[in-house]
Motif scaffolding. Sequence first.
Motif, PDB file in Angstrom:
ATOM      1  N   THR A   1       3.445   3.313  -3.065  1.00  0.00           N
ATOM      2  CA  THR A   1       4.556   3.671  -2.185  1.00  0.00           C
ATOM      3  C   THR A   1       5.061   5.051  -2.559  1.00  0.00           C
ATOM      4  O   THR A   1       5.228   5.353  -3.738  1.00  0.00           O
ATOM      5  CB  THR A   1       5.693   2.632  -2.305  1.00  0.00           C
TER       6      THR A   1
ATOM      7  N   ARG B   1      -1.244   0.487 -11.319  1.00  0.00           N
ATOM      8  CA  ARG B   1      -1.014   0.016  -9.952  1.00  0.00           C
ATOM      9  C   ARG B   1      -0.842   1.234  -9.036  1.00  0.00           C
ATOM     10  O   ARG B   1      -0.132   2.182  -9.374  1.00  0.00           O
ATOM     11  CB  ARG B   1       0.253  -0.835  -9.908  1.00  0.00           C
TER      12      ARG B   1
ATOM     13  N   LEU C   1       0.158  -5.373   4.289  1.00  0.00           N
ATOM     14  CA  LEU C   1       1.182  -4.592   3.592  1.00  0.00           C
ATOM     15  C   LEU C   1       2.464  -5.416   3.554  1.00  0.00           C
ATOM     16  O   LEU C   1       3.067  -5.671   4.593  1.00  0.00           O
ATOM     17  CB  LEU C   1       1.401  -3.267   4.323  1.00  0.00           C
TER      18      LEU C   1
ATOM     19  N   GLN D   1      -3.865  -3.332  -7.736  1.00  0.00           N
ATOM     20  CA  GLN D   1      -2.547  -3.942  -7.549  1.00  0.00           C
ATOM     21  C   GLN D   1      -1.852  -4.230  -8.860  1.00  0.00           C
ATOM     22  O   GLN D   1      -0.624  -4.239  -8.939  1.00  0.00           O
ATOM     23  CB  GLN D   1      -2.702  -5.290  -6.839  1.00  0.00           C
ATOM     24  N   TYR D   2      -2.651  -4.548  -9.869  1.00  0.00           N
ATOM     25  CA  TYR D   2      -2.059  -5.086 -11.086  1.00  0.00           C
ATOM     26  C   TYR D   2      -3.009  -4.839 -12.244  1.00  0.00           C
ATOM     27  O   TYR D   2      -4.228  -4.925 -12.082  1.00  0.00           O
ATOM     28  CB  TYR D   2      -1.843  -6.595 -10.895  1.00  0.00           C
TER      29      TYR D   2
ATOM     30  N   TRP E   1      -0.727  -5.708   8.901  1.00  0.00           N
ATOM     31  CA  TRP E   1      -1.916  -5.616   8.046  1.00  0.00           C
ATOM     32  C   TRP E   1      -1.706  -6.503   6.822  1.00  0.00           C
ATOM     33  O   TRP E   1      -1.185  -7.610   6.967  1.00  0.00           O
ATOM     34  CB  TRP E   1      -2.182  -4.144   7.666  1.00  0.00           C
TER      35      TRP E   1
ATOM     36  N   SER F   1      -8.671 -15.458  -1.486  1.00  0.00           N
ATOM     37  CA  SER F   1      -8.526 -14.034  -1.763  1.00  0.00           C
ATOM     38  C   SER F   1      -7.204 -13.491  -1.219  1.00  0.00           C
ATOM     39  O   SER F   1      -6.511 -12.711  -1.870  1.00  0.00           O
ATOM     40  CB  SER F   1      -9.697 -13.260  -1.151  1.00  0.00           C
TER      41      SER F   1
ATOM     42  N   PHE G   1      -0.314   2.235   7.187  1.00  0.00           N
ATOM     43  CA  PHE G   1       0.839   2.209   6.281  1.00  0.00           C
ATOM     44  C   PHE G   1       2.054   1.674   7.016  1.00  0.00           C
ATOM     45  O   PHE G   1       2.053   1.590   8.244  1.00  0.00           O
ATOM     46  CB  PHE G   1       1.126   3.615   5.723  1.00  0.00           C
TER      47      PHE G   1
ATOM     48  N   MET H   1       4.709   2.878   2.515  1.00  0.00           N
ATOM     49  CA  MET H   1       3.947   1.930   1.698  1.00  0.00           C
ATOM     50  C   MET H   1       2.517   1.892   2.222  1.00  0.00           C
ATOM     51  O   MET H   1       2.271   1.560   3.383  1.00  0.00           O
ATOM     52  CB  MET H   1       4.581   0.538   1.760  1.00  0.00           C
ATOM     53  N   HIS H   2       1.590   2.262   1.333  1.00  0.00           N
ATOM     54  CA  HIS H   2       0.182   2.356   1.727  1.00  0.00           C
ATOM     55  C   HIS H   2      -0.652   1.690   0.640  1.00  0.00           C
ATOM     56  O   HIS H   2      -0.475   1.993  -0.531  1.00  0.00           O
ATOM     57  CB  HIS H   2      -0.181   3.842   1.858  1.00  0.00           C
ATOM     58  N   THR H   3      -1.530   0.799   0.958  1.00  0.00           N
ATOM     59  CA  THR H   3      -2.222  -0.075   0.000  1.00  0.00           C
ATOM     60  C   THR H   3      -1.222  -0.511  -1.078  1.00  0.00           C
ATOM     61  O   THR H   3      -0.179  -1.057  -0.751  1.00  0.00           O
ATOM     62  CB  THR H   3      -3.494   0.570  -0.616  1.00  0.00           C
ATOM     63  N   SER H   4      -1.519  -0.234  -2.355  1.00  0.00           N
ATOM     64  CA  SER H   4      -0.598  -0.701  -3.388  1.00  0.00           C
ATOM     65  C   SER H   4       0.288   0.424  -3.911  1.00  0.00           C
ATOM     66  O   SER H   4       0.863   0.330  -4.987  1.00  0.00           O
ATOM     67  CB  SER H   4      -1.390  -1.333  -4.530  1.00  0.00           C
TER      68      SER H   4
ATOM     69  N   HIS I   1      -4.185 -11.935  -3.474  1.00  0.00           N
ATOM     70  CA  HIS I   1      -3.634 -10.615  -3.143  1.00  0.00           C
ATOM     71  C   HIS I   1      -2.108 -10.668  -3.009  1.00  0.00           C
ATOM     72  O   HIS I   1      -1.393  -9.819  -3.531  1.00  0.00           O
ATOM     73  CB  HIS I   1      -4.286 -10.116  -1.842  1.00  0.00           C
TER      74      HIS I   1
ATOM     75  N   GLY J   1      -7.433  -6.182  -7.927  1.00  0.00           N
ATOM     76  CA  GLY J   1      -7.124  -5.770  -6.560  1.00  0.00           C
ATOM     77  C   GLY J   1      -8.074  -6.395  -5.569  1.00  0.00           C
ATOM     78  O   GLY J   1      -9.005  -7.111  -5.947  1.00  0.00           O
ATOM     79  N   ARG J   2      -7.792  -6.131  -4.286  1.00  0.00           N
ATOM     80  CA  ARG J   2      -8.624  -6.685  -3.207  1.00  0.00           C
ATOM     81  C   ARG J   2      -9.482  -5.556  -2.647  1.00  0.00           C
ATOM     82  O   ARG J   2      -8.976  -4.473  -2.344  1.00  0.00           O
ATOM     83  CB  ARG J   2      -7.703  -7.249  -2.123  1.00  0.00           C
TER      84      ARG J   2
ATOM     85  N   ARG K   1      -0.448 -11.080  -6.418  1.00  0.00           N
ATOM     86  CA  ARG K   1      -0.466  -9.833  -7.193  1.00  0.00           C
ATOM     87  C   ARG K   1       0.522  -8.824  -6.622  1.00  0.00           C
ATOM     88  O   ARG K   1       1.075  -8.009  -7.366  1.00  0.00           O
ATOM     89  CB  ARG K   1      -1.886  -9.255  -7.195  1.00  0.00           C
ATOM     90  N   GLU K   2       0.761  -8.860  -5.299  1.00  0.00           N
ATOM     91  CA  GLU K   2       1.787  -7.991  -4.726  1.00  0.00           C
ATOM     92  C   GLU K   2       3.169  -8.393  -5.236  1.00  0.00           C
ATOM     93  O   GLU K   2       3.998  -7.541  -5.552  1.00  0.00           O
ATOM     94  CB  GLU K   2       1.766  -8.048  -3.192  1.00  0.00           C
TER      95      GLU K   2
END
Lengths: 300, 429
Positions: free
Chosen positions: B354, B311, A168, B235-236, A166, A13, B409, B349-352, A17, B256-257, A20-21
């Motif tokens: 920005t 995204r 990020l 994310q995508y 994290w 996983s 973040f 930048m926070h989760t996916s 992730h 996404g996760r 995908r980033e």
Amino acid sequence: MKEKISHLDWLESEAIHIMREVAGQCANPVLLFSGGKDSLCLLRIAEKAFRPGRFPFPLMHIDTGHNYPEVINFRDKKANELGERLIVASLEDSMQKGTIVLKQKDEPRNKYQSITLLEAIEEYEFDCCIGGARRDEEKARAKERIMSFRDEFGQWDPKNQRPELWNLYNAKVHKGENIRAFPISNWTEMDVWQYIEREKLDLPSIYFAHKRDIVRRGGAIVPITNVTPAKPDEKVENLTVRFRTVGDITCTAPVASEADTVEKIIMETASTVITERGETRLDDQVSEASMEQRKKEGYF
Amino acid sequence: MNDTNKNNTVLRFLTCGSVDDGKSTLIGRLLFDTKTILTDTLSQIEKSSKKRGMSAIDLSLITDGLQAEREQGITIDVAYRYFSTGTRKYIIADAPGHEQYTRNMVTAASTSQLAIILIDARKGILTQTKRHSYLTKLVGIKHIVIAVNKMDLIDYDESKYQSICDDYKIFASAIGLDQSGTNIQFIPMSALNGDMIVDRNNFINWYKGPTLLEVLESLDTREDIKESALRLPIQYVCRPRDSDNKELHDFRAFMGRIESGLLQINDKIKVLPSNQESTIKEIRIGDKILKKGIFEESVTVSLHDEIDVSRGDMLVHANDNLTATKGFTAKVCWLSETNLSPNRTYLVMHTSRTSKAKIASINSKVNINTLELEEAIDLKTNDIADVTFKLAQPLIVDKYADNRGTGAFIIIDESTFHTVGAGMIESID
């Protein structure tokens, strides 16, 4: 209801992730694919990350010209099966251009891979290369980021890496700079084999026990090939061996082993007493800091 | 032990302490006693130990790093180490204890569930012990092991050990560690001799608690997925229009996760920030079709309705009252050598997602030695401060105390693209 996913699911996983980033943040990424076991795990992860769509990146192999034919055939077959584009950037081309000048005709070519890789990055304008390096491989790798920043010369500067917190991942770069992304950073050799077993991944045949002509040289088993002939005074043996890592012929040595299935390899890995690189990578034994040096020069 | 068990879980932890506390020896000991160190590495260490004039193998050399570090006698960076017992796979974040301490420790702690804080039994609680504890609390680690090390040098004296524990408890309650639901375990040990790391020792038979490895092995890392709210940052987006398979022409899936909670087929969800609602049609990982997806799984989902998802959006349950925000106040740890300049624009930048951000105010700075709040006008490397941000684009955030994944973040410099700060959200405008 308390739950937690298993370690293989967690590692998978995390890797999905990260990929995908890369796809979400980078304009023109590429996945480095050698036909080796770690990069085959990357391909399965890419399938899980992006199917039923296509991969948002081509595959690229840096071909030293010194590869086992089994691996090259496997590489081509795999790219074909997946229906994804494969770019082969070859050291021979760099030699013809004159950007790689060998000191001796038969010397190991691993260290020259960086030159061809950097040329390909420039030619195709890649802003990110996804690779299968793992932190447990070597001590210079233990400090590597998941998204590792490289300057215009492809150099890794351990003192100038971006803090990574994290999950990020900052993959932003200026034109000419690039990121090396390592989705399986947190995997060990054992994790890789367990994943191969669980996912029933096909591997090039040389990973499994087979008969091969070898000589014993300074504690290592050296396979006899057209680029690595036996010296006149050496005794050639026909031994049952397998490869733990697969790279340039001149610097990858097999181990004596009867393990001809993934299951048996896992049993052997569990009881082994020598590290993967210590046993089979002839180039890392030269000096205590050789991997660190190569990474600074633009190696994966 | 190099075990082949496939169904174990992952535990990530960090070790805090300086070289003198025996941190490297402790890690070396853990790896050595769990048979993670293989012969060739060991023989290299043996050689290095001899070169440095030592008679026994120095286990701290196992964590010896880069050439650049050896030359300068310093540790540059967080290193990651691995071992496995068959019950668990462990990832150790080994943060160096010199300058840049705060930055490295916050980095190492951000992915950890447990922290081992080393105390030299001869010295007791020092300023740095307090610093480590504060940072552990700041980054939201819920499990702390206080490793009272070098017990062999105080003749395994129980009363001295007890008084260190008592001192620590007073300090822990002063900084509110005991109220934050943090679980603190004290262990007397000698990393050098291997006492109470993996094996017990007769000199410490007055101690009836678990060894370090027993604590690590038995820690409950499971998440109550029904109790915590669903957070799925996208994310995508997968649109296989150019596929040869005609059935896929209209197919769209969101990837996404899951940062927290539980997602099930037919769940009513909404997309933030657009607030459009739909229901979950399918959840999958690769070819595997699932009935549910849980915390930490990277999934591919499709919806019953054709709504716009990109995204940076987030899927939450339809009845969740979470909304997007254009401002928040956070504890910021400044990571860059270049000071924060309050007039500049940064990227958050926070989760996916920005967004551009401006600093609305720097409210206060934490004095890391006294843990008192001070006035602040700028931020330097390793400073920790309370900062209010104004955002150009809405972000979908939680308080860090409620959700590490959606409360954290990083701050990126717009011109260099370097990561210059890390933030943990405390209040939302």
